[in-house]
Design a protein around this motif. Structure first.
Motif, mmCIF file in Angstrom:
data_model
loop_
_atom_site.group_PDB
_atom_site.id
_atom_site.type_symbol
_atom_site.label_atom_id
_atom_site.label_comp_id
_atom_site.label_asym_id
_atom_site.label_seq_id
_atom_site.Cartn_x
_atom_site.Cartn_y
_atom_site.Cartn_z
ATOM 1 N N SER A 20 -8.906 -47.100 1.549
ATOM 2 C CA SER A 20 -9.531 -48.347 1.112
ATOM 3 C C SER A 20 -8.855 -48.884 -0.154
ATOM 4 C CB SER A 20 -11.030 -48.154 0.868
ATOM 5 O OG SER A 20 -11.256 -47.336 -0.259
ATOM 6 N N LEU A 21 -8.192 -48.012 -0.901
ATOM 7 C CA LEU A 21 -7.476 -48.471 -2.095
ATOM 8 C C LEU A 21 -6.300 -49.371 -1.729
ATOM 9 C CD1 LEU A 21 -7.409 -45.259 -4.336
ATOM 10 C CD2 LEU A 21 -8.968 -47.197 -4.471
ATOM 11 N N GLN A 28 -6.304 -55.298 -9.074
ATOM 12 C CA GLN A 28 -7.580 -54.614 -8.855
ATOM 13 C C GLN A 28 -7.420 -53.099 -8.953
ATOM 14 O OE1 GLN A 28 -8.328 -56.262 -4.944
ATOM 15 N NE2 GLN A 28 -10.011 -57.537 -5.719
ATOM 16 N N LEU A 29 -6.361 -52.591 -8.342
ATOM 17 C CA LEU A 29 -6.111 -51.151 -8.391
ATOM 18 C C LEU A 29 -5.859 -50.708 -9.830
ATOM 19 C CD1 LEU A 29 -5.745 -48.455 -6.962
ATOM 20 C CD2 LEU A 29 -3.341 -49.066 -6.586
ATOM 21 N N GLU A 30 -5.037 -51.452 -10.533
ATOM 22 C CA GLU A 30 -4.727 -51.126 -11.933
ATOM 23 C C GLU A 30 -6.000 -51.131 -12.786
ATOM 24 O OE1 GLU A 30 -1.888 -50.118 -14.856
ATOM 25 O OE2 GLU A 30 -1.425 -50.592 -12.780
ATOM 26 N N ALA A 31 -6.875 -52.111 -12.562
ATOM 27 C CA ALA A 31 -8.126 -52.197 -13.326
ATOM 28 C C ALA A 31 -9.014 -50.989 -13.045
ATOM 29 C CB ALA A 31 -8.858 -53.495 -12.990
#
Length: 143
Positions: A20-21, A28-31
């Motif tokens: 899901s990542l 978004q992933l970095e946050a």
């Protein structure tokens, strides 16, 4: 020297397989990675460096972390990550009656997540204990 946050993220990501990542944008992933890392700082209580000395704009710790310190942070990130999954499962269980929950979810999923979280937390604590009793660090302290 400094340690960029993105030097810790691969250690964390190598411990999970969450497809899901992949649906996240890079931002978004970095946050999310940053939130999990910042949450992990509070659990690493005996780090020889001040982990609260970081720069969010530059996304880095203002100290040079060694590999073991990065690994410990990644383990605590994993523990926090598992917490988010446990919360989702608990909310799902509360919203469905027990028959529906058994139909839509694996019966032992929450139990397995809790066991995994306890295992990860135990591994992180073992690493932290070994880190704190490292003979090289003891010599540095005594000098």
């Amino acid at each position: 020297m400094a340690t960029p946050f993105n030097k810790i993220y691969p250690l964390f990501l190598s411990q999970i397989t969450d497809y899901s990542l992949e649906s996240f944008t890079n931002d978004q992933l970095e946050a999310n990675l940053q939130l999990w890392l910042l949450g992990a700082i509070g659990y690493f209580s005996n780090c020889s460096h001040d982990l609260t000395d970081f720069d969010l704009e530059l996304q880095q710790f203002n100290v040079e972390l060694n590999h073991i310190e990065k690994l410990i942070l990644s383990k605590f990130m994993l523990s926090i990550y598992l917490d988010t999954h446990l919360i989702k499962e608990d909310l799902l269980k509360q919203n469905l009656n027990s028959k529906e929950y058994r139909m839509y979810s694996n019966a032992n999923q929450i139990k397995a997540l809790i066991e995994m979280k306890n295992k990860v937390a135990g591994e992180a604590n073992v690493l932290m204990s070994r880190y704190s009793y490292n003979i090289h660090r003891i010599k540095e302290i005594l000098e």
